[in-house]
Design a protein around this motif. Structure first.
Motif, PDB file in Angstrom:
ATOM      1  N   PRO A 278       0.821  -1.219   0.000  1.00  0.00           N
ATOM      2  CA  PRO A 278       0.000   0.000   0.000  1.00  0.00           C
ATOM      3  C   PRO A 278       0.851   1.263   0.000  1.00  0.00           C
ATOM      4  O   PRO A 278       2.044   1.231   0.305  1.00  0.00           O
ATOM      5  N   LEU A 279       0.206   2.378  -0.320  1.00  0.00           N
ATOM      6  CA  LEU A 279       0.912   3.652  -0.476  1.00  0.00           C
ATOM      7  C   LEU A 279       1.682   4.043   0.779  1.00  0.00           C
ATOM      8  O   LEU A 279       2.827   4.485   0.706  1.00  0.00           O
ATOM      9  N   GLY A 280       1.057   3.904   1.949  1.00  0.00           N
ATOM     10  CA  GLY A 280       1.728   4.284   3.191  1.00  0.00           C
ATOM     11  C   GLY A 280       3.032   3.534   3.397  1.00  0.00           C
ATOM     12  O   GLY A 280       4.051   4.123   3.786  1.00  0.00           O
ATOM     13  N   GLN A 281       3.020   2.235   3.126  1.00  0.00           N
ATOM     14  CA  GLN A 281       4.235   1.436   3.278  1.00  0.00           C
ATOM     15  C   GLN A 281       5.270   1.785   2.201  1.00  0.00           C
ATOM     16  O   GLN A 281       6.476   1.695   2.451  1.00  0.00           O
ATOM     17  N   ILE A 284       7.152   4.711   3.554  1.00  0.00           N
ATOM     18  CA  ILE A 284       8.067   4.260   4.609  1.00  0.00           C
ATOM     19  C   ILE A 284       9.270   3.546   3.996  1.00  0.00           C
ATOM     20  O   ILE A 284      10.416   3.759   4.401  1.00  0.00           O
ATOM     21  N   LYS A 285       9.013   2.705   3.000  1.00  0.00           N
ATOM     22  CA  LYS A 285      10.083   1.939   2.345  1.00  0.00           C
ATOM     23  C   LYS A 285      11.110   2.873   1.699  1.00  0.00           C
ATOM     24  O   LYS A 285      12.319   2.691   1.861  1.00  0.00           O
ATOM     25  N   ARG A 286      10.612   3.898   0.998  1.00  0.00           N
ATOM     26  CA  ARG A 286      11.536   4.827   0.351  1.00  0.00           C
ATOM     27  C   ARG A 286      12.322   5.628   1.389  1.00  0.00           C
ATOM     28  O   ARG A 286      13.521   5.877   1.239  1.00  0.00           O
ATOM     29  N   GLY A 287      11.643   6.050   2.468  1.00  0.00           N
ATOM     30  CA  GLY A 287      12.344   6.771   3.526  1.00  0.00           C
ATOM     31  C   GLY A 287      13.426   5.926   4.167  1.00  0.00           C
ATOM     32  O   GLY A 287      14.528   6.412   4.449  1.00  0.00           O
ATOM     33  N   SER A 452       5.473  -6.526   1.512  1.00  0.00           N
ATOM     34  CA  SER A 452       5.092  -5.610   2.579  1.00  0.00           C
ATOM     35  C   SER A 452       6.367  -5.208   3.304  1.00  0.00           C
ATOM     36  O   SER A 452       7.452  -5.730   3.018  1.00  0.00           O
ATOM     37  N   ILE A 453       6.246  -4.286   4.252  1.00  0.00           N
ATOM     38  CA  ILE A 453       7.407  -3.899   5.056  1.00  0.00           C
ATOM     39  C   ILE A 453       7.954  -5.116   5.794  1.00  0.00           C
ATOM     40  O   ILE A 453       9.169  -5.340   5.852  1.00  0.00           O
TER      41      ILE A 453
END
Length: 473
Positions: A278-281, A284-287, A452-453
């Motif tokens: 999902p967009l939120g993850q 987070i992944k890119r950060g 997923s994360i």
């Protein structure tokens, strides 16, 4: 065979104390590293003691809110990655509030460095302790009282259909699922979904797994190919295990479900595989990629220099090798590596790496390849956004054309950034043949539809362990 397992559990209070102690250790190390990289700081001893104390309180709040300490099961360190991630975020937000409101007077730049380093160290240290704890306690049921009356079963095969059966049975909650059986030795020990894969060769293997897993009551066969499963079925009957036929599953994943009418009309590709993250993850992944790659570029800078000098000393050629690969959106980019082969390695055209005995390798290059040091410059690719730490391994257009001629689903990988490492790399190794490339594609597509994360953290940790313990892949 009995269904009751020989399990022992750590009390959640003990686990909470251990996690808080490790979290405080991470803060101590982060503070010391920050001081080592900066100018002298006034009243530094007070800053260290106050930071560690604040970390203890913040960690207690974070772990209580996320509940990371309440369940310890086999593979828990892998299945609970997301909880640990959010616990770390909560802790650093609380620590940030302490620093930036000057409750503890720390220079802003130093405080920011401590928070980032503390977050990464906390995850690494605690997850390491959890993996060791999971092996020591060797538990396999979240709630033994719930599982004691359920038949304990393994699922035959590792196909998409087998994975889909696992998902359905998890929802139905009729069986105590122990994992998958495979005849592919390379997949032994890997994780599909949330279950472990066990290599099966003969009757002795089933008896061994029955002992190790606390008893097996039956095997579930997701398909009706009796000829393919005949051997395993006969062994099951000989051992008194139930042979359970499961109805064929036509839709392999709810994420790939499509409207049949629209698909037949040509409006929807029935084979389309959507990115599961999902967009939120994704944010987070890119950060995480950006922060970790920046940190590692700094930490490994001395190693970069050593590798550069070693390559230059051997043949005076360029130390950094650039090669065009195809990345996200099908857009070409230059992947960076330390050069491990002779300057004329591909004078006769593109050729796949043939392993440690490849005659094109230089002496330095052979060492770099063996220890995966040739991949270090890809940290810059991650930092600039061409790649991610976890994705699929990017390929050259020359080989992509050959792959897509056999399996055109490769194009679905263009939805995501390629990675420095991948789920497929762990279980497929170097791709030195077209068969391995196609096998790698199947694993990459599985990653795409399930990522997923938590999945990424699992792959990153397994890659780290493989490199540390010298496993060739």
């Amino acid at each position: 065979m009995g269904k009751l397992r020989n399990t022992s559990y750590a009390k959640s209070s003990i686990v909470l104390i251990e996690d808080i102690a490790f979290s405080m250790l991470a803060t101590l190390l982060a503070t010391l590293i920050a001081r080592w990289l900066s100018h002298p700081v006034f009243n530094f001893k007070y800053i260290v003691l106050a930071s560690v104390a604040a970390a203890g309180i913040a960690s207690f709040i974070a772990f209580e809110l996320t509940g990371t300490h309440k369940v310890i099961v086999r593979h828990s360190s892998m299945m609970s990655m997301e909880k640990f991630f959010w616990a770390g975020i909560i802790k650093e937000l609380l620590m940030g509030a302490v620093y930036f409101t000057h409750i503890i007077n720390v220079p802003p730049k130093m405080a920011l460095f401590i928070l980032i380093t503390d977050f990464l160290l906390m995850l690494t240290i605690i997850l390491t302790s959890r993996i060791l704890s999971a092996r020591i306690y060797d538990t396999s049921a979240i709630n033994p009282a719930e599982d004691i009356d359920k038949p304990s079963v393994l699922i035959s095969g590792t196909s998409n259909e087998s994975v889909a059966v696992n998902a359905v049975l998890n929802v139905q909650n009729q069986y105590n699922l122990l994992g998958f059986l495979t005849t592919n030795k390379q997949l032994n020990g890997s994780i599909l979904g949330d279950q472990k894969v066990y290599y099966f060769k003969d009757e002795k293997d089933l008896e061994k797994y029955s002992w190790n897993l606390g008893g097996i009551d039956g095997i579930i066969f997701p398909h009706t190919d009796r000829e393919k499963d005949q051997k395993l079925m006969e062994i099951c009957l000989g051992l008194g295990l139930s042979v359970i036929q499961f109805p064929r599953i036509e839709s392999l994943s709810k994420k790939r479900a499509v409207d049949k009418a629209a698909a037949s009309a040509g409006d929807i590709d029935p084979d389309y595989i959507k990115d599961a993250m999902p967009l939120g993850q994704l944010v987070i992944k890119r950060g995480f990629d950006l922060a970790l790659s920046a940190l590692l570029l700094i930490v490994f800078s001395p190693l970069f220099l050593i590798c550069w000098l070693a390559i230059k000393a051997e043949d005076k050629g360029p130390a950094i090798y650039r090669q065009e690969r195809i990345g996200r959106g099908g857009i070409p980019f230059n992947i960076l590596k330390f050069r491990s082969m002779k300057l004329d390695a591909e004078a006769a055209g593109p050729a796949l790496y043939a392993g440690d005995e490849d005659p094109r390798l230089t002496k330095t290059g052979r060492f770099l390849r063996k220890h995966h040091l040739d991949e270090l410059p890809q940290l810059w690719n991650v930092f600039t956004g061409d790649m991610s730490f976890i994705g699929y391994r990017p390929e050259r257009q020359y080989y992509i054309d050959q792959i897509m001629a056999i399996n055109p689903r490769y194009k679905y990988l263009y939805q995501i950034r390629p990675g420095v490492t991948s789920y497929a790399t762990l279980y497929n190794g170097y791709t030195d043949s077209m068969d391995k490339m196609l096998r790698r594609l199947d694993l990459d597509l599985y990653y795409l539809s399930h990522r997923s994360i938590a999945f990424d953290c699992r792959v990153l940790w397994n890659t780290f362990c493989n490199i540390v313990f010298g496993k060739i892949f």
